[in-house]
Design a protein around this motif. Sequence first.
Motif, PDB file in Angstrom:
ATOM      1  N   GLU A 367      -3.435  22.244 -24.681  1.00  0.00           N
ATOM      2  CA  GLU A 367      -2.569  21.087 -24.440  1.00  0.00           C
ATOM      3  C   GLU A 367      -2.201  20.971 -22.965  1.00  0.00           C
ATOM      4  O   GLU A 367      -2.212  19.877 -22.392  1.00  0.00           O
ATOM      5  CB  GLU A 367      -1.299  21.232 -25.279  1.00  0.00           C
ATOM      6  N   ALA A 368      -1.859  22.083 -22.342  1.00  0.00           N
ATOM      7  CA  ALA A 368      -1.406  22.065 -20.952  1.00  0.00           C
ATOM      8  C   ALA A 368      -2.544  21.907 -19.964  1.00  0.00           C
ATOM      9  O   ALA A 368      -2.432  21.181 -18.971  1.00  0.00           O
ATOM     10  CB  ALA A 368      -0.627  23.340 -20.647  1.00  0.00           C
ATOM     11  N   VAL A 369      -3.660  22.601 -20.206  1.00  0.00           N
ATOM     12  CA  VAL A 369      -4.747  22.680 -19.225  1.00  0.00           C
ATOM     13  C   VAL A 369      -5.746  21.547 -19.364  1.00  0.00           C
ATOM     14  O   VAL A 369      -6.264  21.035 -18.363  1.00  0.00           O
ATOM     15  CB  VAL A 369      -5.461  24.043 -19.346  1.00  0.00           C
ATOM     16  N   GLY A 370      -6.018  21.103 -20.595  1.00  0.00           N
ATOM     17  CA  GLY A 370      -7.030  20.075 -20.791  1.00  0.00           C
ATOM     18  C   GLY A 370      -8.384  20.551 -20.307  1.00  0.00           C
ATOM     19  O   GLY A 370      -8.810  21.666 -20.588  1.00  0.00           O
ATOM     20  N   GLY A 371      -9.056  19.731 -19.507  1.00  0.00           N
ATOM     21  CA  GLY A 371     -10.384  20.078 -19.009  1.00  0.00           C
ATOM     22  C   GLY A 371     -10.385  20.681 -17.616  1.00  0.00           C
ATOM     23  O   GLY A 371     -11.450  20.815 -17.004  1.00  0.00           O
ATOM     24  N   GLU A 372      -9.203  21.057 -17.097  1.00  0.00           N
ATOM     25  CA  GLU A 372      -9.110  21.610 -15.745  1.00  0.00           C
ATOM     26  C   GLU A 372      -9.830  22.956 -15.654  1.00  0.00           C
ATOM     27  O   GLU A 372      -9.736  23.787 -16.555  1.00  0.00           O
ATOM     28  CB  GLU A 372      -7.636  21.795 -15.360  1.00  0.00           C
ATOM     29  N   THR A 373     -10.560  23.166 -14.550  1.00  0.00           N
ATOM     30  CA  THR A 373     -11.280  24.416 -14.344  1.00  0.00           C
ATOM     31  C   THR A 373     -10.872  25.159 -13.077  1.00  0.00           C
ATOM     32  O   THR A 373     -11.142  26.349 -12.954  1.00  0.00           O
ATOM     33  CB  THR A 373     -12.800  24.182 -14.299  1.00  0.00           C
ATOM     34  N   ASN A 374     -10.240  24.466 -12.125  1.00  0.00           N
ATOM     35  CA  ASN A 374      -9.797  25.124 -10.904  1.00  0.00           C
ATOM     36  C   ASN A 374      -8.693  26.121 -11.262  1.00  0.00           C
ATOM     37  O   ASN A 374      -7.677  25.743 -11.848  1.00  0.00           O
ATOM     38  CB  ASN A 374      -9.264  24.086  -9.915  1.00  0.00           C
ATOM     39  N   PRO A 375      -8.860  27.427 -10.931  1.00  0.00           N
ATOM     40  CA  PRO A 375      -7.866  28.422 -11.336  1.00  0.00           C
ATOM     41  C   PRO A 375      -6.451  28.112 -10.873  1.00  0.00           C
ATOM     42  O   PRO A 375      -5.490  28.388 -11.596  1.00  0.00           O
ATOM     43  CB  PRO A 375      -8.383  29.717 -10.702  1.00  0.00           C
ATOM     44  N   TYR A 376      -6.310  27.530  -9.668  1.00  0.00           N
ATOM     45  CA  TYR A 376      -4.968  27.186  -9.213  1.00  0.00           C
ATOM     46  C   TYR A 376      -4.336  26.179 -10.152  1.00  0.00           C
ATOM     47  O   TYR A 376      -3.191  26.358 -10.599  1.00  0.00           O
ATOM     48  CB  TYR A 376      -4.986  26.609  -7.789  1.00  0.00           C
ATOM     49  N   TRP A 377      -5.068  25.116 -10.450  1.00  0.00           N
ATOM     50  CA  TRP A 377      -4.476  24.056 -11.268  1.00  0.00           C
ATOM     51  C   TRP A 377      -4.321  24.474 -12.720  1.00  0.00           C
ATOM     52  O   TRP A 377      -3.406  24.014 -13.411  1.00  0.00           O
ATOM     53  CB  TRP A 377      -5.277  22.765 -11.135  1.00  0.00           C
ATOM     54  N   VAL A 378      -5.172  25.369 -13.191  1.00  0.00           N
ATOM     55  CA  VAL A 378      -4.967  25.918 -14.537  1.00  0.00           C
ATOM     56  C   VAL A 378      -3.626  26.648 -14.580  1.00  0.00           C
ATOM     57  O   VAL A 378      -2.791  26.404 -15.467  1.00  0.00           O
ATOM     58  CB  VAL A 378      -6.117  26.867 -14.927  1.00  0.00           C
ATOM     59  N   ALA A 379      -3.415  27.543 -13.607  1.00  0.00           N
ATOM     60  CA  ALA A 379      -2.165  28.309 -13.573  1.00  0.00           C
ATOM     61  C   ALA A 379      -0.960  27.413 -13.329  1.00  0.00           C
ATOM     62  O   ALA A 379       0.113  27.633 -13.893  1.00  0.00           O
ATOM     63  CB  ALA A 379      -2.250  29.390 -12.498  1.00  0.00           C
ATOM     64  N   ARG A 380      -1.141  26.392 -12.491  1.00  0.00           N
ATOM     65  CA  ARG A 380      -0.017  25.494 -12.175  1.00  0.00           C
ATOM     66  C   ARG A 380       0.335  24.608 -13.368  1.00  0.00           C
ATOM     67  O   ARG A 380       1.520  24.368 -13.648  1.00  0.00           O
ATOM     68  CB  ARG A 380      -0.377  24.639 -10.964  1.00  0.00           C
ATOM     69  N   LYS A 381      -0.653  24.119 -14.080  1.00  0.00           N
ATOM     70  CA  LYS A 381      -0.380  23.305 -15.260  1.00  0.00           C
ATOM     71  C   LYS A 381       0.362  24.116 -16.324  1.00  0.00           C
ATOM     72  O   LYS A 381       1.257  23.602 -17.012  1.00  0.00           O
ATOM     73  CB  LYS A 381      -1.685  22.744 -15.825  1.00  0.00           C
ATOM     74  N   LEU A 382       0.001  25.387 -16.468  1.00  0.00           N
ATOM     75  CA  LEU A 382       0.697  26.246 -17.421  1.00  0.00           C
ATOM     76  C   LEU A 382       2.131  26.509 -16.970  1.00  0.00           C
ATOM     77  O   LEU A 382       3.058  26.566 -17.794  1.00  0.00           O
ATOM     78  CB  LEU A 382      -0.066  27.557 -17.596  1.00  0.00           C
ATOM     79  N   PHE A 383       2.330  26.677 -15.675  1.00  0.00           N
ATOM     80  CA  PHE A 383       3.668  26.830 -15.102  1.00  0.00           C
ATOM     81  C   PHE A 383       4.507  25.591 -15.376  1.00  0.00           C
ATOM     82  O   PHE A 383       5.647  25.680 -15.849  1.00  0.00           O
ATOM     83  CB  PHE A 383       3.521  27.089 -13.604  1.00  0.00           C
ATOM     84  N   ASP A 384       3.946  24.415 -15.092  1.00  0.00           N
ATOM     85  CA  ASP A 384       4.666  23.163 -15.323  1.00  0.00           C
ATOM     86  C   ASP A 384       4.996  22.981 -16.802  1.00  0.00           C
ATOM     87  O   ASP A 384       6.092  22.528 -17.164  1.00  0.00           O
ATOM     88  CB  ASP A 384       3.843  21.976 -14.815  1.00  0.00           C
ATOM     89  N   TRP A 385       4.041  23.326 -17.654  1.00  0.00           N
ATOM     90  CA  TRP A 385       4.279  23.186 -19.090  1.00  0.00           C
ATOM     91  C   TRP A 385       5.395  24.112 -19.545  1.00  0.00           C
ATOM     92  O   TRP A 385       6.285  23.721 -20.311  1.00  0.00           O
ATOM     93  CB  TRP A 385       3.000  23.493 -19.877  1.00  0.00           C
ATOM     94  N   LEU A 386       5.375  25.350 -19.054  1.00  0.00           N
ATOM     95  CA  LEU A 386       6.358  26.333 -19.503  1.00  0.00           C
ATOM     96  C   LEU A 386       7.772  25.927 -19.100  1.00  0.00           C
ATOM     97  O   LEU A 386       8.695  25.978 -19.923  1.00  0.00           O
ATOM     98  CB  LEU A 386       6.019  27.709 -18.924  1.00  0.00           C
TER      99      LEU A 386
END
Length: 536
Positions: A367-386
């Motif tokens: 739900e948070a990451v979707g199709g993102e593959t860049n490690p920074y944005w994966v980690a940042r999207k999870l941070f924002d979601w949390l």
Amino acid sequence: MRKALFRALSLLSVVLFSLPSAAAPGKILGELKTPGSCPTGLAYDGSAFWVADRKEDKLFRVDLKGAVLKTLETPGYMPSGLAFDGKHLWVSDVEEAKVYKLDPVDGTVLKTLDSPTAKPVGLAWGGKGLWLVDDKEARIMLVDPGDGTVLKGFRAPAKASTGLAFDGRYLWVADRREDRVYMVSPEHEDVIFSFRAPGSFSYGLAYDGKDLWNADYQDRKLYRLAVDDGEVSASSATKREHLEATSSILNYGPSALKTLRAYLAVPSDRPNQRLLSVPEFTPQPKSYVQDRYGQKFAVFDFAEIRAQGRKDIRLTVDAELMSEAHYVFPHKVGKLSDIPKDIRETYTRDAVKFALHDDFIQAKVKEAVGGETNPYWVARKLFDWLIAHMEYKLAGGWETAPQVLKRGHGSCSEYTFSYLALTRAAGIPSRYVGSYVVRNDDASWDDVFHRWAEIYLPGYGWIPVDANAGDRDEPGEQAKAFGGIDDRFLITTAGGGDSEYMDWGYNLRQEWTAANGKTKVRVEDVAEWSPLPSGR
């Protein structure tokens, strides 16, 4: 002799480590005086700067040495933002709530747009549109230069944004109240990092193709600032502290304790801290051990402790504490496959508190990451979601990550373990650190401590992520916790969880056996801080 040598080497390392970085973002590379007394907007036309002046209602074109090449009258009465689109000047006026398109040769007004907001403070040319920031609404907008239609909008980093610049990939936003300059991804609408503004009233911003320029309203200067010359982090020392941490283990009885073993984490040098003395323990440890994550612990064994008896373990150390900032440019972050194998295997494995294969964890990562593959944005999207789905509350206990996320609240530990579970499930290596904390005053005490996560980004290494601290309202404050910590922490423990000596805790862990019958053991941990005299 050993202590004297340690102190000498530590002080030398502090001096070397504390030297200012030659290329950290925000480093002042030069400065010019402004032609007017009240500079606001700033733009670069490829060879010279345009500076708006609120008091004189003029636009000055100045060369790279500060000489005035041309002066134009402004079309409004309070010029603020400036942008150059490759051919024309754009000027925003906060008195008229208008945006004007000018011929830079003679100042002819070629077009007038109604501003979509009442306070169009900053402008930047975005290639196909105008970026505009409003300090009243604290919003950034992309505006159609043809008719002023708002094409996109999102929250500004803070509530007093002034200048804007666009470097072709990122927006740069100045804020006069926080005295900071923020780097923002217009695509993801997130603040990535920030640095302290060079002056006291940061206003206009312009990008010259390599460096960032900042017009300061109070200093009446144009500051040339480094943006990205290769430095990925910086630390600045502000606190020199003496720590005395006492762990008291009390046996309330009624039975005696037959055995008592305690493990106390041993602090070491890290980017945010430099030890100025050898950590000393009272009593002397029986031995030292190191867990699977490389963390060192002092081991203490005690004989029988009668009912109402107690044992004290004391750690004393002098340290210099530093604020730490990591300057991550997401487009430079490598792929997950670039992460060293040992780090990936050690810090993405499952454990009881993570439950990585739980359906709930898997669903929330997707739900948070979707199709993102860049490690920074994966980690940042999870941070924002949390931080959008958690709130700080000391209730519920140490449950597994799926249970914590379902209930939606927890302490710093629950924030941390939940973030570790989400990032590991997404393939991002993550671990936690635990610390003693300077609480408000430099002379203070701490009995609750703090922990947060660190993630591994290929090309940048380990960076701190404190989801608990990042659970704030302002985007700029949220971003500070993703890649930065302040100067209040002495980290004692770093690990991936389930340490064979510390288990899931940090600082102290004890294990005991009772002689017979029931007994109650209580542990009191208190860290006492005292600022060191100058020069010590």
